[in-house]
Scaffold this active site. Structure first.
Site, mmCIF file in Angstrom:
data_model
loop_
_atom_site.group_PDB
_atom_site.id
_atom_site.type_symbol
_atom_site.label_atom_id
_atom_site.label_comp_id
_atom_site.label_asym_id
_atom_site.label_seq_id
_atom_site.Cartn_x
_atom_site.Cartn_y
_atom_site.Cartn_z
ATOM 1 N N GLY A 1 -22.648 5.232 -2.145
ATOM 2 C CA GLY A 1 -21.582 5.850 -2.941
ATOM 3 C C GLY A 1 -21.222 4.950 -4.105
ATOM 4 N N ASN A 2 -19.973 4.996 -4.498
ATOM 5 C CA ASN A 2 -19.515 4.232 -5.654
ATOM 6 C C ASN A 2 -19.833 2.744 -5.501
ATOM 7 O OD1 ASN A 2 -18.123 3.351 -7.865
ATOM 8 N ND2 ASN A 2 -16.088 3.751 -7.023
ATOM 9 N N ALA A 3 -19.308 2.130 -4.443
ATOM 10 C CA ALA A 3 -19.495 0.695 -4.251
ATOM 11 C C ALA A 3 -20.963 0.366 -3.960
ATOM 12 C CB ALA A 3 -18.592 0.211 -3.120
ATOM 13 N N LYS B 1 0.864 -1.189 0.000
ATOM 14 C CA LYS B 1 0.000 0.000 0.000
ATOM 15 C C LYS B 1 0.891 1.225 0.000
ATOM 16 C CE LYS B 1 -4.479 0.845 0.189
ATOM 17 N NZ LYS B 1 -5.591 0.008 -0.279
#
Ligand code: NAD
Length: 416
Positions: free
Chosen positions: A219-221, A105
């Site tokens: 949201g997006n997900a 990450k």
């Protein structure tokens, strides 16, 4: 209230799995820490002529199963411990879906909302100049995360190719389609989670076409999950959804596509025609078959876990359930599909992107869906098999599957 250190939580989760597995001390200690981490300063010329110095990070947590992989987060509160925790979780995520990659990450402490496109491009390119020589398809492959976009991935790939002097699109994923992105990346996370719900429905003997479902965090997900749930499961009724401003409910059902349009037009789910308002807290406790927590971490806690009435909680968000709540939900019989399994569809299609880049041949959308379905179904199956042997909540069981695989690779390599 002091903020919990996410890396301390990640280590605690590992400790619990290591204990259940009887992991030897050296392997356990090795897996408690990142193998390598880079911290660097990134000077960027801002539009007003000043130079600002940003703090950058890249953590390569464990590469026993393959090159490390994980997103880049640009956030004002980014710290090395957040990056370490996220890199650890990527290690378990790639292992549970059994893709030949490790976990990594990266991030930059910055506020992209206050930066122009030119400033973002200069930051993206400078990040690669600072750490690019540690990246690559055989070493470590970044991707988008919070506040980083396909465009940022394209700038980074372009800078990297200048650095190495040849084409190398697989060094980063989540790219736009014209520069080597994959079909099906946009809804991959939600699609993977609905495949998991389908498999859970078989295990629990639920008639999926008749399921009621609730989305916390539209949201997006969450929006993709709302539309894909009935598409993949052959039916289902969306009875409630929420965002940061509040929720809406209609026991007779709401059209998910119309709710997506309403959110796009008005900026919120609130006042959706035919619905009544509901608070985010009450929404979580609604009677339903499937709850998709898709917003933030820490929303299901010891305080409300006893009141959750969903049969399945499919965690699209990272970390929505606290460790105390996990135990309560398990005792109550709520079937939790833990985050790093439920939302692994995104990294799985990222991996497919890397594969397509490497052999320079691109799959159809149907190919991507088919391969994703196979990977998610197998991952769900492995966790379910382990759960028959280990009487524990599904998160711990999923950890046990993932840690076993990473530990095995470390051993075979002769590291421990
Ligand atoms: P997003 O910003 O698009 O959506 C988050 C939604 O949650 C927004 O609609 C926001 O209004 C809502 N929200 C914020 N606070 C809330 C609250 N207190 N109560 C209810 N709703 C609230 O983000 P996203 O990309 O959809 O990510 C959501 C979660 O899913 C995150 O935890 C993220 O890490 C995880 N996730 C996303 C992906 C992906 O591909 N998008 C992949 C893996 C994990």
């Amino acid at each position: 209230m002091a903020r919990l250190n996410p890396f301390a939580i990640a280590q605690q989760q590992l400790d619990e799995a290591a204990e259940r597995l009887g992991l030897d001390a050296a392997t356990h200690e090795l897996l408690r820490w990142p193998m390598r981490e880079y911290r660097f300063t990134i000077p960027v010329r801002m539009d007003n002529g000043e130079t600002r110095i940003f703090q950058g990070y890249r953590v390569q947590y464990n590469d026993a199963r393959g090159p490390t992989k994980g997103g880049l987060r640009w956030h004002p509160e980014e710290t090395i411990d957040t990056v370490r925790a996220l890199a650890a979780w990527m290690t378990w995520k790639t292992a549970v879906v059994d893709i030949p990659l490790g976990g990594g990450k990266g991030g930059v402490t910055c506020n992209p909302k206050e930066m122009s496109d030119g400033e973002k491009e200069r930051l993206a390119r400078a990040y690669i100049r600072a750490v690019g020589r540690e990246l690559g398809v055989h070493r470590d492959v970044p991707a988008p995360d919070v506040y980083t976009t396909p465009q940022i991935m394209a700038w980074m790939m372009d800078e990297y190719e200048k650095l190495v002097g040849h084409s190398h699109p697989g060094m980063i994923t989540g790219k736009p389609l014209p520069v080597g992105g994959s079909q099906g990346r946009g809804d991959a996370t939600a699609r993977g989670s609905v495949y998991c719900v389908r498999e859970a429905g078989k295990v629990l003997d639920i008639d999926l076409a008749k399921t009621t479902y609730v989305i916390q965090g539209f949201g997006n997900a969450g929006q993709f999950a709302a539309t894909l749930h009935p598409e993949i499961l052959g039916g289902g009724t969306l009875i409630a959804a929420s965002d940061s401003r509040g929720g809406v409910m209609n026991k007779d059902g709401m059209d998910p596509a119309a709710l997506v349009r309403h959110k796009l037009e008005t900026g919120s789910v609130l006042k959706f025609p035919g619905s009544e308002p509901i608070s985010n807290e009450d929404l979580l406790e609604l009677e339903c078959d499937v709850l998709y927590p898709s917003a933030l971490e820490g929303v299901i806690t010891a305080k409300n876990a006893g009141d959750i009435k969903a049969k399945i909680s499919c965690e699209l968000a990272n970390g929505p359930t606290t460790p105390e709540a996990d135990k309560i939900l398990f005792e109550k019989g709520v079937y939790v599909i833990p985050d790093f399994l439920a939302n692994a569809g995104g990294v799985t299609v990222s991996y497919f992107e890397q594969v397509q880049n490497t052999y320079n041949y691109y799959w159809t959308l149907q190919d991507v869906y088919q391969q994703l379905d196979r990977k998610m179904t197998e991952a769900f199956g492995a966790v379910h098999e382990m759960s028959k042997r280990a009487r524990a909540h599904n998160r711990l069981v999923a950890y046990m599957v993932a840690v076993t695989r990473v530990a095995e690779a470390c051993k075979i390599r002769g590291w421990v």
